[in-house]
Design a protein around this motif. Structure first.
Motif, PDB file in Angstrom:
ATOM      1  N   GLN A  67       6.559  64.947 118.830  1.00 56.50           N
ATOM      2  CA  GLN A  67       6.989  64.352 119.803  1.00 56.50           C
ATOM      3  C   GLN A  67       7.291  65.500 120.989  1.00 56.50           C
ATOM      4  O   GLN A  67       7.855  66.670 120.645  1.00 56.50           O
ATOM      5  CB  GLN A  67       8.578  63.882 119.703  1.00 56.50           C
ATOM      6  N   VAL A  68       6.538  65.269 122.196  1.00 51.30           N
ATOM      7  CA  VAL A  68       6.537  66.467 123.120  1.00 51.30           C
ATOM      8  C   VAL A  68       6.964  66.009 124.491  1.00 51.30           C
ATOM      9  O   VAL A  68       6.401  64.790 124.802  1.00 51.30           O
ATOM     10  CB  VAL A  68       5.006  67.005 123.150  1.00 51.30           C
ATOM     11  N   ALA A  69       7.450  66.721 125.254  1.00 50.81           N
ATOM     12  CA  ALA A  69       7.742  66.484 126.715  1.00 50.81           C
ATOM     13  C   ALA A  69       7.287  67.600 127.284  1.00 50.81           C
ATOM     14  O   ALA A  69       6.915  68.809 126.878  1.00 50.81           O
ATOM     15  CB  ALA A  69       9.193  66.621 126.776  1.00 50.81           C
ATOM     16  N   LEU A 109       4.563  62.937 125.102  1.00 50.58           N
ATOM     17  CA  LEU A 109       3.581  62.423 123.887  1.00 50.58           C
ATOM     18  C   LEU A 109       4.410  62.087 122.610  1.00 50.58           C
ATOM     19  O   LEU A 109       5.223  62.908 122.387  1.00 50.58           O
ATOM     20  CB  LEU A 109       2.533  63.449 123.753  1.00 50.58           C
ATOM     21  N   VAL A 110       3.959  60.900 122.101  1.00 52.63           N
ATOM     22  CA  VAL A 110       4.524  60.575 120.546  1.00 52.63           C
ATOM     23  C   VAL A 110       3.247  60.169 119.796  1.00 52.63           C
ATOM     24  O   VAL A 110       2.325  59.379 120.319  1.00 52.63           O
ATOM     25  CB  VAL A 110       5.482  59.389 120.616  1.00 52.63           C
ATOM     26  N   LEU A 111       3.193  60.927 118.667  1.00 57.23           N
ATOM     27  CA  LEU A 111       2.129  60.646 117.603  1.00 57.23           C
ATOM     28  C   LEU A 111       2.742  60.520 116.372  1.00 57.23           C
ATOM     29  O   LEU A 111       3.341  61.687 115.855  1.00 57.23           O
ATOM     30  CB  LEU A 111       1.053  61.891 117.890  1.00 57.23           C
ATOM     31  N   ARG A 112       3.087  59.580 115.761  1.00 59.41           N
ATOM     32  CA  ARG A 112       3.705  59.242 114.670  1.00 59.41           C
ATOM     33  C   ARG A 112       3.243  58.319 113.691  1.00 59.41           C
ATOM     34  O   ARG A 112       2.695  57.315 114.152  1.00 59.41           O
ATOM     35  CB  ARG A 112       5.269  58.747 115.079  1.00 59.41           C
ATOM     36  N   GLY A 113       2.824  58.853 112.373  1.00 63.32           N
ATOM     37  CA  GLY A 113       2.314  58.047 111.232  1.00 63.32           C
ATOM     38  C   GLY A 113       1.226  58.522 110.697  1.00 63.32           C
ATOM     39  O   GLY A 113       1.152  59.768 110.501  1.00 63.32           O
ATOM     40  N   GLY A 125       1.485  53.324 112.874  1.00 68.31           N
ATOM     41  CA  GLY A 125       2.030  54.522 113.518  1.00 68.31           C
ATOM     42  C   GLY A 125       1.908  54.184 114.949  1.00 68.31           C
ATOM     43  O   GLY A 125       1.692  53.140 115.314  1.00 68.31           O
ATOM     44  N   GLU A 126       2.402  55.181 115.666  1.00 63.82           N
ATOM     45  CA  GLU A 126       2.445  55.190 117.287  1.00 63.82           C
ATOM     46  C   GLU A 126       1.919  56.170 118.010  1.00 63.82           C
ATOM     47  O   GLU A 126       1.910  57.320 117.432  1.00 63.82           O
ATOM     48  CB  GLU A 126       3.880  55.070 117.440  1.00 63.82           C
ATOM     49  N   PHE A 127       0.988  56.068 118.834  1.00 64.86           N
ATOM     50  CA  PHE A 127       0.330  57.060 119.702  1.00 64.86           C
ATOM     51  C   PHE A 127       0.761  56.377 121.145  1.00 64.86           C
ATOM     52  O   PHE A 127       0.123  55.468 121.306  1.00 64.86           O
ATOM     53  CB  PHE A 127      -1.279  57.232 119.427  1.00 64.86           C
ATOM     54  N   LYS A 128       1.180  57.351 121.917  1.00 59.72           N
ATOM     55  CA  LYS A 128       1.673  57.111 123.357  1.00 59.72           C
ATOM     56  C   LYS A 128       1.820  58.276 124.016  1.00 59.72           C
ATOM     57  O   LYS A 128       2.402  59.210 123.843  1.00 59.72           O
ATOM     58  CB  LYS A 128       2.893  56.259 123.349  1.00 59.72           C
ATOM     59  N   VAL A 129       1.033  58.310 125.262  1.00 60.48           N
ATOM     60  CA  VAL A 129       0.833  59.222 126.237  1.00 60.48           C
ATOM     61  C   VAL A 129       1.305  58.647 127.501  1.00 60.48           C
ATOM     62  O   VAL A 129       0.833  57.620 128.171  1.00 60.48           O
ATOM     63  CB  VAL A 129      -0.222  60.096 126.403  1.00 60.48           C
TER      64      VAL A 129
END
Length: 170
Positions: A67-69, A109-113, A125-129
């Motif tokens: 998880q990134v800001a 940014l969320v990259l989870r899974g 999982g989840e990928f979102k920018v």
């Protein structure tokens, strides 16, 4: 200064910059766990803060929770950060040719899974920018005029790419 290079995943190396983090690596049973509860990055393309947790299980791809800001980014170099191994070539080429310029005000940014299922088009999982864009320039199609002075939000997920513009001109 720290630089990052993975030619199998990214078309270009990431530029050198400053990295501050606390890292933890430990074995729990059969699993290896890596955590970075606080990460800070400063380099020419953006500034970012976040956290990372990864678990490696024998015979499996890693599980990740990143998880990134971020803020103060350069949209013109978006291609440098696209994981080409996991994008259809037509999508990666379109993004490289279409996103011409702009400033990334802020985003996340969320990259989870399970990384073996990235970009998670079928779940797992989840990928979102999500990024706030200022002075963006987008060439949607070579035969169409560019959209300029885009102010709005860019959203990139495992299933698509979207620009919601508050204002723009062509």
């Amino acid at each position: 200064a720290v630089a990052f290079r993975d030619p199998e995943l990214f078309a270009q190396p990431w530029p050198a910059g400053a990295l501050e983090s606390e890292l933890r690596w430990e074995r729990k049973g059969e699993d290896w766990q890596f955590t970075a509860p606080r990460i800070g990055i400063r380099h020419p393309d953006l500034k970012a803060q976040g956290s990372l947790a990864m678990v490696w299980r024998p015979g499996q791809r890693p599980l990740m929770d990143l998880q990134v800001a971020f803020q103060d980014g350069n949209a013109a170099v978006l291609d440098r950060y696209l994981p080409r191994e996991h994008l259809p070539p037509a999508t990666a080429n379109w993004l490289k040719a279409s996103v011409q310029d702009g400033r990334i005000r802020d985003g996340q940014l969320v990259l989870r899974g399970d990384l073996g299922r990235f970009p998670f088009r079928d779940g797992g999982g989840e990928f979102k920018v999500i990024a706030g864009i200022e002075e963006g320039v987008l060439r949607f199609h070579p035969d169409w005029p560019e959209l300029e002075a885009i102010y709005g939000q860019l959203t990139l997920t495992g299933t698509g790419f979207r620009v919601d513009a508050r204002s723009a001109r062509s």
